[in-house]
Design an enzyme around this catalytic site. Structure first.
Site, short mmCIF file in Angstrom:
data_model
loop_
_atom_site.label_atom_id
_atom_site.label_comp_id
_atom_site.label_asym_id
_atom_site.label_seq_id
_atom_site.Cartn_x
_atom_site.Cartn_y
_atom_site.Cartn_z
N THR A 87 0.86 -1.19 0.00
CA THR A 87 0.00 0.00 0.00
C THR A 87 0.89 1.25 0.00
O THR A 87 2.08 1.17 0.36
CB THR A 87 -0.96 -0.02 1.20
N THR A 144 1.64 4.43 1.57
CA THR A 144 2.51 4.93 2.64
C THR A 144 3.39 3.81 3.19
O THR A 144 4.57 4.01 3.49
CB THR A 144 1.69 5.57 3.77
N CYS A 145 2.84 2.63 3.28
CA CYS A 145 3.59 1.48 3.82
C CYS A 145 4.80 1.18 2.96
O CYS A 145 5.89 0.92 3.48
CB CYS A 145 2.68 0.26 3.91
N SER A 146 4.62 1.20 1.65
CA SER A 146 5.71 0.86 0.72
C SER A 146 6.66 2.01 0.44
O SER A 146 7.85 1.79 0.22
CB SER A 146 5.14 0.37 -0.61
N LEU A 154 8.02 0.95 5.64
CA LEU A 154 9.00 -0.13 5.54
C LEU A 154 10.38 0.40 5.14
O LEU A 154 11.38 0.03 5.77
CB LEU A 154 8.52 -1.21 4.56
#
Length: 160
Positions: free
Chosen positions: A46, A48-50, A54
């Protein structure tokens, strides 16, 4: 009830991808006797996550370990195959352990779920981070919906 600083993590299990396929990991065993920097994202791959969450932990892995962290782990309500693919595509292997919480058992047990139904995601884990020492939550950083400030690697570095 939401978990708090000073609480022991509840007993649940995760799945992690190995060379031999998915492996079940007991939370009690995973957190026993060491310091773990754990962060939760709403979903692998997703935005923001990617793009930020992370990568921040990958980039700061050595700094976190220099401050006493034994292992860095990411959890998401995804299956271990997706978490394994995300780890490879992000270059996280050897830096961040990916723990699949496919049925949201861990997110539910710590009281940190969110409803992503309006985006077709169903029940997911909220965005948060915690420092866990020998199974006990030393620091807990839960984001407000849509935010990315308190659960970052940089913020956690300031707590160590």
């Amino acid at each position: 009830m939401t978990i708090s600083k000073g609480d022991r993590l509840p007993t649940t299990s995760f799945a992690k991808m190995t060379e031999n396929g998915p492996e079940t990991v007991s939370s009690d065993d995973f957190f026993a006797g060491r310091t773990v920097a754990l962060f939760s994202v709403p979903g692998a791959f997703t935005p923001t996550c990617s793009a930020r969450h992370l990568p921040g932990f990958i980039d700061k892995a050595e700094e976190l370990k220099a401050k006493g962290v034994d292992e860095i782990a990411c959890t998401a309500v995804n299956d271990p195959f997706v978490m394994g693919a995300w780890s490879k595509s992000a270059g996280a292997e050897g830096k961040v352990t990916m723990l699949a919480d496919g049925n949201a058992d861990f997110a539910k047990a710590v009281g940190l779920t969110m409803d992503g139904s309006k985006f077709g995601l169903g029940t997911r884990g909220q965005r948060f981070s915690m420092i866990v020492k020998d199974g006990v939550v030393e620091e807990l950083n839960v984001e407000a919906p849509g935010d990315f400030k308190l659960s970052s690697a940089d913020y956690m570095l300031g707590q160590l």
